[in-house]
Design a protein around this motif. Structure first.
Motif, PDB file in Angstrom:
ATOM      1  N   UNK A  20      53.352  53.480  51.944  1.00 54.75           N
ATOM      2  CA  UNK A  20      52.559  52.621  52.872  1.00 54.75           C
ATOM      3  C   UNK A  20      53.807  51.788  53.756  1.00 54.75           C
ATOM      4  N   UNK A  21      54.639  52.311  53.839  1.00 59.71           N
ATOM      5  CA  UNK A  21      55.792  51.706  54.782  1.00 59.71           C
ATOM      6  C   UNK A  21      55.210  51.475  56.188  1.00 59.71           C
ATOM      7  N   UNK A  22      54.445  52.192  56.828  1.00 59.13           N
ATOM      8  CA  UNK A  22      54.215  52.284  58.131  1.00 59.13           C
ATOM      9  C   UNK A  22      53.361  50.656  58.148  1.00 59.13           C
ATOM     10  N   UNK A  23      52.250  50.807  57.346  1.00 58.08           N
ATOM     11  CA  UNK A  23      51.473  49.568  57.507  1.00 58.08           C
ATOM     12  C   UNK A  23      52.147  48.165  56.947  1.00 58.08           C
ATOM     13  N   UNK A  24      53.128  48.185  56.016  1.00 56.53           N
ATOM     14  CA  UNK A  24      53.825  47.132  55.606  1.00 56.53           C
ATOM     15  C   UNK A  24      54.672  46.676  56.463  1.00 56.53           C
ATOM     16  N   UNK A  63      46.470  39.815  66.772  1.00 53.99           N
ATOM     17  CA  UNK A  63      45.686  39.426  65.559  1.00 53.99           C
ATOM     18  C   UNK A  63      44.756  40.915  65.239  1.00 53.99           C
ATOM     19  N   UNK A  64      44.160  41.469  66.304  1.00 50.25           N
ATOM     20  CA  UNK A  64      43.316  42.596  66.403  1.00 50.25           C
ATOM     21  C   UNK A  64      44.294  43.805  65.783  1.00 50.25           C
ATOM     22  N   UNK A  65      45.436  43.859  66.031  1.00 53.41           N
ATOM     23  CA  UNK A  65      46.542  44.782  65.574  1.00 53.41           C
ATOM     24  C   UNK A  65      46.617  44.690  64.179  1.00 53.41           C
ATOM     25  N   UNK A  66      46.742  43.353  63.824  1.00 54.79           N
ATOM     26  CA  UNK A  66      47.116  43.011  62.109  1.00 54.79           C
ATOM     27  C   UNK A  66      45.657  43.142  61.365  1.00 54.79           C
TER      28      UNK A  66
END
Length: 186
Positions: A20-24, A63-66
């Motif tokens: 999950x490195x991409x998301x983290x 914020x949308x990206x988050x």
């Protein structure tokens, strides 16, 4: 008698996604950018009585990206929203089928969003739409909706495949009614 909690065993080998490195990393980068932009705007407003005009538009986009990145991580970790009374009740086979159905429906929903939002991006590009705050091309923002929707679709398919490999008689220990550290199940 030892009071140290014992770690929970995994419900099946390979149950947690490998990476999950991409998301983290995206979460950390986006949060840092939001903090930096907001802090810079506060300093400028404090010392000059005016603010950067672009900060609101960029902050909303971040914020949308988050939210999309967090949604992807939640799906990959099987922590998405569900009604526990339905999802955690009944036999293990029923729970497994509901987990598979939930993952499949998430994949279908975000797959449809990814496909349909490509048209939005194309229209923004074709008609030369610009953002209201700073006047950059709107497709710079809208291009990320199909990208992150595809990422969520990919994570949901991975969750579906992991749930298919778990035998129906194995309980999902990540669920709400699983024993926590040191607790005994009635």
């Amino acid at each position: 008698m030892s009071t140290t909690p014992t770690p929970e065993p995994s419900s099946a080998p390979g149950d947690e996604p490998r990476s999950l490195r991409i998301e983290d990393w995206l979460t950390a980068i986006v949060m840092a950018l939001l903090a930096l932009i907001t802090f810079a705007n506060v300093l400028v407003r404090y010392f000059t009585d005016s603010s950067f005009a672009w900060t609101e538009e960029i902050s909303i986009f971040l914020m949308i990206v988050l939210a999309m990145v967090a949604g992807s991580a939640a799906v990959a970790r099987d922590r998405h929203i569900r009604i526990e009374w339905f999802a955690e009740g009944g036999s293990m086979a029923r729970r497994q089928r509901l987990a598979q159905l939930g993952a499949l429906l998430v994949a279908l929903l975000f797959g449809a969003i990814a496909v349909l939002s490509v048209r939005v991006v194309w229209d923004d590009y074709r008609f030369g739409e610009t953002s209201p705050g700073i006047g950059v091309p709107q497709w710079w923002y809208s291009i990320w909706l199909p990208v992150f929707s595809a990422l969520i679709t990919w994570r949901a398919i991975g969750l579906f495949l992991r749930r298919r490999r778990v035998p129906p008689d194995v309980e999902f220990l990540e669920g709400a009614d699983s024993p926590r550290n040191g607790e005994q199940q009635p």
